[in-house]
Design a protein around this motif. Structure first.
Motif, PDB file in Angstrom:
ATOM      1  N   ILE A 174      26.226  28.546  77.505  1.00 44.16           N
ATOM      2  CA  ILE A 174      25.769  28.601  76.109  1.00 44.16           C
ATOM      3  C   ILE A 174      26.475  29.744  75.378  1.00 44.16           C
ATOM      4  O   ILE A 174      26.942  29.575  74.239  1.00 44.16           O
ATOM      5  CB  ILE A 174      24.228  28.791  76.053  1.00 44.16           C
ATOM      6  N   ALA A 175      26.560  30.900  76.045  1.00 39.76           N
ATOM      7  CA  ALA A 175      27.205  32.059  75.428  1.00 39.76           C
ATOM      8  C   ALA A 175      28.675  31.785  75.137  1.00 39.76           C
ATOM      9  O   ALA A 175      29.206  32.189  74.091  1.00 39.76           O
ATOM     10  CB  ALA A 175      27.059  33.279  76.330  1.00 39.76           C
ATOM     11  N   ALA A 176      29.350  31.091  76.058  1.00 43.24           N
ATOM     12  CA  ALA A 176      30.769  30.778  75.849  1.00 43.24           C
ATOM     13  C   ALA A 176      30.952  29.887  74.629  1.00 43.24           C
ATOM     14  O   ALA A 176      31.864  30.102  73.811  1.00 43.24           O
ATOM     15  CB  ALA A 176      31.339  30.107  77.099  1.00 43.24           C
ATOM     16  N   VAL A 177      30.082  28.898  74.484  1.00 42.61           N
ATOM     17  CA  VAL A 177      30.182  27.992  73.336  1.00 42.61           C
ATOM     18  C   VAL A 177      29.748  28.711  72.059  1.00 42.61           C
ATOM     19  O   VAL A 177      30.263  28.433  70.969  1.00 42.61           O
ATOM     20  CB  VAL A 177      29.331  26.724  73.572  1.00 42.61           C
ATOM     21  N   ALA A 178      28.812  29.668  72.197  1.00 41.65           N
ATOM     22  CA  ALA A 178      28.340  30.404  71.014  1.00 41.65           C
ATOM     23  C   ALA A 178      29.482  31.118  70.313  1.00 41.65           C
ATOM     24  O   ALA A 178      29.493  31.262  69.086  1.00 41.65           O
ATOM     25  CB  ALA A 178      27.252  31.402  71.414  1.00 41.65           C
ATOM     26  N   ARG A 179      30.476  31.576  71.074  1.00 39.61           N
ATOM     27  CA  ARG A 179      31.617  32.247  70.460  1.00 39.61           C
ATOM     28  C   ARG A 179      32.410  31.306  69.556  1.00 39.61           C
ATOM     29  O   ARG A 179      33.109  31.749  68.649  1.00 39.61           O
ATOM     30  CB  ARG A 179      32.515  32.838  71.554  1.00 39.61           C
ATOM     31  N   ASP A 180      32.306  30.002  69.821  1.00 41.45           N
ATOM     32  CA  ASP A 180      32.989  29.032  68.961  1.00 41.45           C
ATOM     33  C   ASP A 180      32.331  28.912  67.585  1.00 41.45           C
ATOM     34  O   ASP A 180      32.912  28.340  66.667  1.00 41.45           O
ATOM     35  CB  ASP A 180      33.016  27.649  69.630  1.00 41.45           C
ATOM     36  N   HIS A 181      31.095  29.428  67.481  1.00 39.43           N
ATOM     37  CA  HIS A 181      30.366  29.379  66.217  1.00 39.43           C
ATOM     38  C   HIS A 181      30.525  30.681  65.426  1.00 39.43           C
ATOM     39  O   HIS A 181      29.731  30.977  64.537  1.00 39.43           O
ATOM     40  CB  HIS A 181      28.874  29.113  66.475  1.00 39.43           C
ATOM     41  N   LYS A 182      31.549  31.444  65.749  1.00 43.25           N
ATOM     42  CA  LYS A 182      31.722  32.774  65.160  1.00 43.25           C
ATOM     43  C   LYS A 182      31.813  32.711  63.635  1.00 43.25           C
ATOM     44  O   LYS A 182      31.283  33.579  62.936  1.00 43.25           O
ATOM     45  CB  LYS A 182      32.987  33.416  65.741  1.00 43.25           C
ATOM     46  N   ASP A 183      32.442  31.672  63.104  1.00 43.26           N
ATOM     47  CA  ASP A 183      32.619  31.567  61.653  1.00 43.26           C
ATOM     48  C   ASP A 183      31.296  31.378  60.926  1.00 43.26           C
ATOM     49  O   ASP A 183      31.197  31.637  59.721  1.00 43.26           O
ATOM     50  CB  ASP A 183      33.554  30.402  61.308  1.00 43.26           C
ATOM     51  N   GLU A 184      30.264  30.913  61.652  1.00 44.13           N
ATOM     52  CA  GLU A 184      28.968  30.672  61.021  1.00 44.13           C
ATOM     53  C   GLU A 184      28.097  31.923  60.993  1.00 44.13           C
ATOM     54  O   GLU A 184      27.031  31.926  60.386  1.00 44.13           O
ATOM     55  CB  GLU A 184      28.214  29.572  61.783  1.00 44.13           C
ATOM     56  N   VAL A 185      28.565  32.989  61.663  1.00 47.08           N
ATOM     57  CA  VAL A 185      27.732  34.170  61.863  1.00 47.08           C
ATOM     58  C   VAL A 185      28.109  35.249  60.855  1.00 47.08           C
ATOM     59  O   VAL A 185      29.295  35.484  60.599  1.00 47.08           O
ATOM     60  CB  VAL A 185      27.919  34.706  63.305  1.00 47.08           C
ATOM     61  N   PRO A 186      27.113  35.934  60.271  1.00 48.06           N
ATOM     62  CA  PRO A 186      27.424  37.050  59.380  1.00 48.06           C
ATOM     63  C   PRO A 186      28.292  38.085  60.075  1.00 48.06           C
ATOM     64  O   PRO A 186      28.246  38.245  61.295  1.00 48.06           O
ATOM     65  CB  PRO A 186      26.038  37.622  59.037  1.00 48.06           C
ATOM     66  N   GLU A 187      29.091  38.796  59.299  1.00 55.59           N
ATOM     67  CA  GLU A 187      30.088  39.701  59.855  1.00 55.59           C
ATOM     68  C   GLU A 187      29.472  40.737  60.772  1.00 55.59           C
ATOM     69  O   GLU A 187      30.036  41.082  61.804  1.00 55.59           O
ATOM     70  CB  GLU A 187      30.821  40.398  58.706  1.00 55.59           C
ATOM     71  N   GLN A 188      28.259  41.219  60.449  1.00 59.84           N
ATOM     72  CA  GLN A 188      27.663  42.262  61.264  1.00 59.84           C
ATOM     73  C   GLN A 188      27.277  41.766  62.658  1.00 59.84           C
ATOM     74  O   GLN A 188      27.068  42.555  63.570  1.00 59.84           O
ATOM     75  CB  GLN A 188      26.426  42.870  60.569  1.00 59.84           C
ATOM     76  N   GLY A 189      27.191  40.456  62.846  1.00 57.41           N
ATOM     77  CA  GLY A 189      26.820  39.924  64.154  1.00 57.41           C
ATOM     78  C   GLY A 189      27.989  39.501  65.008  1.00 57.41           C
ATOM     79  O   GLY A 189      27.816  39.130  66.163  1.00 57.41           O
ATOM     80  N   GLN A 190      29.200  39.571  64.468  1.00 54.64           N
ATOM     81  CA  GLN A 190      30.338  39.037  65.216  1.00 54.64           C
ATOM     82  C   GLN A 190      30.722  39.903  66.400  1.00 54.64           C
ATOM     83  O   GLN A 190      31.200  39.405  67.422  1.00 54.64           O
ATOM     84  CB  GLN A 190      31.525  38.837  64.271  1.00 54.64           C
ATOM     85  N   LEU A 191      30.491  41.205  66.314  1.00 56.77           N
ATOM     86  CA  LEU A 191      30.751  42.065  67.464  1.00 56.77           C
ATOM     87  C   LEU A 191      29.830  41.702  68.623  1.00 56.77           C
ATOM     88  O   LEU A 191      30.229  41.671  69.782  1.00 56.77           O
ATOM     89  CB  LEU A 191      30.555  43.536  67.078  1.00 56.77           C
ATOM     90  N   GLY A 192      28.577  41.349  68.284  1.00 59.29           N
ATOM     91  CA  GLY A 192      27.635  40.935  69.319  1.00 59.29           C
ATOM     92  C   GLY A 192      28.085  39.678  70.026  1.00 59.29           C
ATOM     93  O   GLY A 192      27.898  39.527  71.228  1.00 59.29           O
ATOM     94  N   LEU A 193      28.697  38.773  69.268  1.00 57.83           N
ATOM     95  CA  LEU A 193      29.229  37.558  69.899  1.00 57.83           C
ATOM     96  C   LEU A 193      30.321  37.899  70.887  1.00 57.83           C
ATOM     97  O   LEU A 193      30.428  37.281  71.947  1.00 57.83           O
ATOM     98  CB  LEU A 193      29.784  36.604  68.833  1.00 57.83           C
ATOM     99  N   ASP A 194      31.141  38.867  70.556  1.00 58.02           N
ATOM    100  CA  ASP A 194      32.216  39.267  71.464  1.00 58.02           C
ATOM    101  C   ASP A 194      31.657  39.832  72.767  1.00 58.02           C
ATOM    102  O   ASP A 194      32.312  39.783  73.806  1.00 58.02           O
ATOM    103  CB  ASP A 194      33.124  40.305  70.788  1.00 58.02           C
TER     104      ASP A 194
END
Length: 937
Positions: free
Chosen positions: A914-934
């Protein structure tokens, strides 16, 4: 001071991927090594491959690259990323389709070289059995050494790892075959082709000599059909003096139950010149088919005479059999039809074809009189040859003789193809003589394999999915069979002779290793281990009597291959006295067997402890559950014996990993150490000067160390269902690092009591993780533990909310509960709204996010669950979310809420995906949350 580099097996493993492939492997037949020859309780290839890789490869936290990173957060991120990369490699390695992927295997070998300073140790398995571990070591490019006391196991290992590399890349020598295809014959493909060709020659030659014993069935239209099998029933004389009929002993009258093609046997009692007798015809009318209560004449409690209906005790049947007065009668003939079985009534010529004399050269060795898994001795079957009909013995002895003739033919053809003569295979040769011995070895295996289907203890299976000949070793025993089928080795159906060599050829086709290996007969307690790393699957207490069972095959392997492997097949039967099995009939009862096993086990691993490789953990598999109860509670005797034996032999346990090879979702008990299909232990030598400690210090160290180790396990996506077993590893690591743990009364703490403390502290650690949750989530967890997803009183909810510094109204606004009519209900994940968006949730709770991710995974799939996770990454701590899923599972498991336990178990095991696929949704996430995706992995 030298710092020990922890290996991956001591820290984390992608258990779910390993277990999934291990379970899937059970359905794979073509080319699987298990089809080379039968062996009992084989470990899955996938598990062995993963364990060997993890024994040798460093955990990223122990690598110098990690130590060189100063920033703790950056170091942690690098370690996680590296573990994820190694996990992905293991996930690829364990797939059956990749067992011949030389690019992947080379990459895995290079990873091993990196962690072993370019010099990986040889792998030794002193209980090699079916050869899984040595084969997988060789597949990974490692030097493999297999040994076993059992000669059948030694031959299997030679056939898998020792013989093929000697003739790797050689074209077949069967006349004309080498030029039938363009290109080379890589690895063992040439050897495989010769086994098929000479096997077919053997089959055809045998039919020329024996075809008259297996006549075709004559049909009503004057045509003939190849017979698949003849079905017989054992008989005894009815003890009723008024009757005295030769009564058939039949388990079931049914022949086939496929809809529209039903067939069954109809017995008729008729008068004849010598009195009454039973005749048999075939019925097809379902309306007249035998009902369950009338199906057969014999059961567990005795038999019923088909003529006078007298009840006949099994004691009488046994006494008749022991006096040699048990006979057989033909019930039906099964022939090959047009896409269906044809069932024919018996005729006199069919019975006369089977009436041959027993060959003088049939194996004469005796069956052990008290073998615990055998039932046949009670019916006068005291020799291995008694388990076969005379016709089967004639066929099998003829086949065995043909192995020698085929060996001479291979030798002549190899020399004609330009091979030098050379030495025998047993003397280390690799020329024409050795090659002839090698091909003959596999041909001998084909005959031995065929005996599983060509004996007088094979039942005819009538069920629609498996209509046909059943083989003897459906389980690890030799049971008594009343009605049995005698297969035709020259048909195209189950167990036919020709197919045996085809199956063996498919195994050889997939053996890609070219590195040399060795397999020898040796007692594990006396062999040396210097310079080698142990990875082994020892016997499990008294679970399987390998030596007694393998005699069945040994007598036929000896019949055909004694001249080729004189040392291995030199004894009349398999050695038994030294076999490390807790066998009561061989060691003066249960207590004597227990002492023999425990002392023998300690001798093996004390011997191994004398020359350990200190840089690597050994791996030992365990797979048995024997529960006993005493004042300290219930426990698995075999499991404790293993742990006690290891600790007393000077080993420290550093990891315990449940390897489940069964399909389906099996919920293991967290509080009772219930065993999975097998447990793999990682162990290192304990220092000779290890101190002792007191119970209080032991418990304090457990409480200090288990939380961090538990976090590592959870980050490694160990399934909640496996967490209790995996946590035993770090817990026993604390216990076994000491020479003794002393109780307040001065006695030594037992392993059983230590396991109890480990489980107790594990529960404490899981509960302490609640401190990382928001107040509303802690309320939801406590309510869930008390009421589940059922209604509870509003007063209780309000009182709990005050203690948790939250409110029922706030919980209702968040969408976690429903409140009304003086009742409060925690909303079940199934009832949560679809299309949940954490970014728009003004009253977000960790509980709510976890339940929404679980629902999305269960109802839609990983992509929808990943969308929720991605949108929640800057709103909640996802590490804590994963911990919450573990806790929710453990509560459900303890309460026996199986469906919800499976829901949370699936969430954790799918977390990395799930986490691996979640990174594919990076464009949908506010900028402040993108580091958390990484940071997700």
């Amino acid at each position: 001071m030298t710092v020990t580099r922890r290996k991956l097996i001591e820290v984390a493993l992608p258990l779910e991927a390993i277990n999934k492939e291990a379970a899937r492997e059970k359905a794979i037949r073509h080319g699987h090594p298990s089809t080379l020859h039968l062996w009992w309780a084989r470990r899955p290839l996938a598990a062995a491959r993963a364990v060997l890789f993890a024994q040798l490869v460093d955990d990223p936290a122990s690598r110098s690259e990690a130590a060189a990173i100063d920033d703790p957060d950056e170091r942690e991120h690098w370690i996680r990323a590296e573990r994820a990369r190694l996990f992905r490699m293991i996930e690829d390695l364990v797939k059956w389709e990749n067992t011949t992927d030389e690019r992947l295997l080379k990459a895995a070998h290079e990873e091993i070289l990196r962690s072993t300073d370019g010099n990986p140790p040889p792998i030794v398995d002193p209980f090699a059995g079916g050869g899984t571990i040595p084969l997988e070591a060789q597949r990974l490019g490692l030097e493999a050494h297999a040994s076993d006391l059992n000669p059948v196991a030694v031959l299997i290992n030679k056939a898998l790892i020792e013989i093929p590399p000697n003739f790797s890349g050689r074209p077949p020598v069967f006349p004309g075959v080498a030029h039938e295809r363009l290109g080379e014959w890589p690895h063992s493909t040439g050897l495989a082709e010769d086994v098929r060709r000479y096997g077919k020659w053997m089959r055809d030659e045998a039919e020329k000599r024996l075809g008259h014993l297996y006549p075709k069935a004559k049909l009503d239209d004057g045509t003939e059909a190849t017979v698949i099998a003849w079905i017989w029933a054992r008989t005894v004389t009815c003890p009723n003096p008024v009757c005295g009929i030769e009564m058939p002993l039949v388990r079931s009258w049914w022949l086939g139950k496929k809809r529209g093609k039903e067939a069954y046997i109809v017995p008729d009692v008729v008068d004849g010149p010598r009195g009454k007798r039973v005749t048999f015809r075939i019925g097809h009318d379902v309306r007249s088919a035998p009902a369950k209560e009338d199906d057969g004449t014999v059961g567990r409690n005795g038999a019923t005479c088909i003529s006078c209906s007298s009840a006949v005790d099994l004691k009488y049947i046994r006494s008749e059999a022991l006096e040699g007065r048990m006979s057989s009668v033909i019930l039906a003939t099964v022939a090959e039809g047009n896409r269906r079985r044809m069932y024919l009534a018996p005729t006199d010529d069919v019975e006369s074809a089977a009436g041959v004399e027993r060959p003088s050269n049939a194996p004469s060795a005796a069956i052990p009189s008290k073998a615990p898994s055998f039932r046949v001795q009670a019916y006068g079957m005291n020799k291995w040859s008694d388990l076969f009909t005379n016709r089967q013995l004639v066929a099998l002895t003829t086949f065995s003789d043909l192995v020698g003739e085929a060996c001479e033919k291979v030798l002549a053809d190899a020399e004609a193809a330009g091979w030098s003569t050379g030495k025998r295979l047993a003397d280390g040769g690799s020329g024409a003589v050795a090659y002839a011995d090698a091909v003959a070895t596999y041909l001998g295996f084909g005959i031995s394999k065929a005996t599983d289907y060509h004996n007088a203890l094979c039942a005819w299976r009538s069920d629609p999915k498996n209509e046909g000949i059943g083989h003897l070793f459906a389980r690890q025993a030799i049971p008594m069979i009343w009605d049995y089928c005698e297969g035709n080795p020259f048909s195209s159906s189950s167990g036919n002779l020709g197919d045996q060599f085809v199956w063996i050829g498919k195994v050889l086709d997939r053996l890609t290793a070219s590195t040399s290996a060795s397999a020898k007969q040796s007692d594990a307690a006396s062999r040396g281990f210097e310079g080698a790393l142990i990875s082994t699957d020892p016997p499990y207490y008294d679970n399987i009597g390998y030596s007694d069972l393998s005699d069945f095959f040994y007598v036929w392997l000896r019949q055909s291959l004694k001249g080729i492997h004189p040392e291995i097949l030199g004894t009349m039967l398999v050695p038994k006295v030294e076999e490390l099995v807790a066998n009561p009939y061989r060691h003066n009862g249960k207590d004597g067997a227990k002492i023999f096993f425990e002392e023998g086990f300690r001798r093996v691993f004390t011997n191994a402890r004398r020359t350990p490789l200190k840089d690597y953990p050994i791996a030992v598999y365990y797979a048995f559950k024997q529960t006993e109860t005493d004042t300290e509670g219930s426990a698995s005797t075999g499991w404790e014996t293993l742990l006690e034996g290891m600790i007393r032999s000077g080993w420290s346990i550093t990891g315990t990993w449940p390897m489940r090879s069964e399909l389906g979702n099996r919920m293991l008990s967290m509080g009772t150490n219930a065993l999975a299909s097998s447990i793999v232990l990682a162990l290192r030598p304990r220092p000779e000067i290890a101190p002792s400690t007191e119970r209080r210090s032991f418990l304090n160290e457990l409480r200090d160390e288990l939380p961090e180790k538990l976090r590592e396990l959870q980050q490694g996506s160990v399934a909640p269902v496996d967490l209790a077993q995996a946590a035993i590893g770090p817990g026993m690591a604390v216990f076994s690092r000491y020479s003794d743990v002393v109780e307040p009364d001065g006695t030594s703490m037992s392993v059983r009591k230590a396991l109890g403390f480990i489980n107790q502290i594990l529960a404490e650690v899981l509960s302490e993780q609640e401190g990382d949750f928001d107040p509303a989530t802690r309320w939801c967890l406590k309510w869930y533990e008390t009421y589940g997803f059922n209604e509870g009183p509003y007063g209780d909810a309000e009182q709990l909310s005050v203690s948790m510094n939250t409110s029922v109204a706030g919980l209702a606004r968040s969408g976690a509960v429903r409140s009304g009519q003086s009742k409060v209900t925690l909303i079940h994940p199934d009832d949560l709204p679809a299309n949940y968006d954490p970014q728009r949730d003004n009253d977000i709770t960790l509980w709510e996010v976890v339940c929404h991710i679980a629902k999305a995974l269960d109802t839609v799939g990983i992509d929808d669950a990943a969308r929720v996770m991605a949108r929640a990454v800057d709103r909640v701590d996802l590490d804590s979310a994963k911990g919450l899923a573990y806790l929710a599972y453990s509560i459900a498991e303890r309460k026996n809420w199986s469906p919800i336990a499976q829901l949370f178990n699936s969430l954790v095991t799918s977390w990395a995906d799930i986490a691996a696929v979640a990174r594919d949704h990076k464009d949908e996430v506010p900028e402040q949350g993108q580091l958390g995706l990484d940071e997700l992995y």
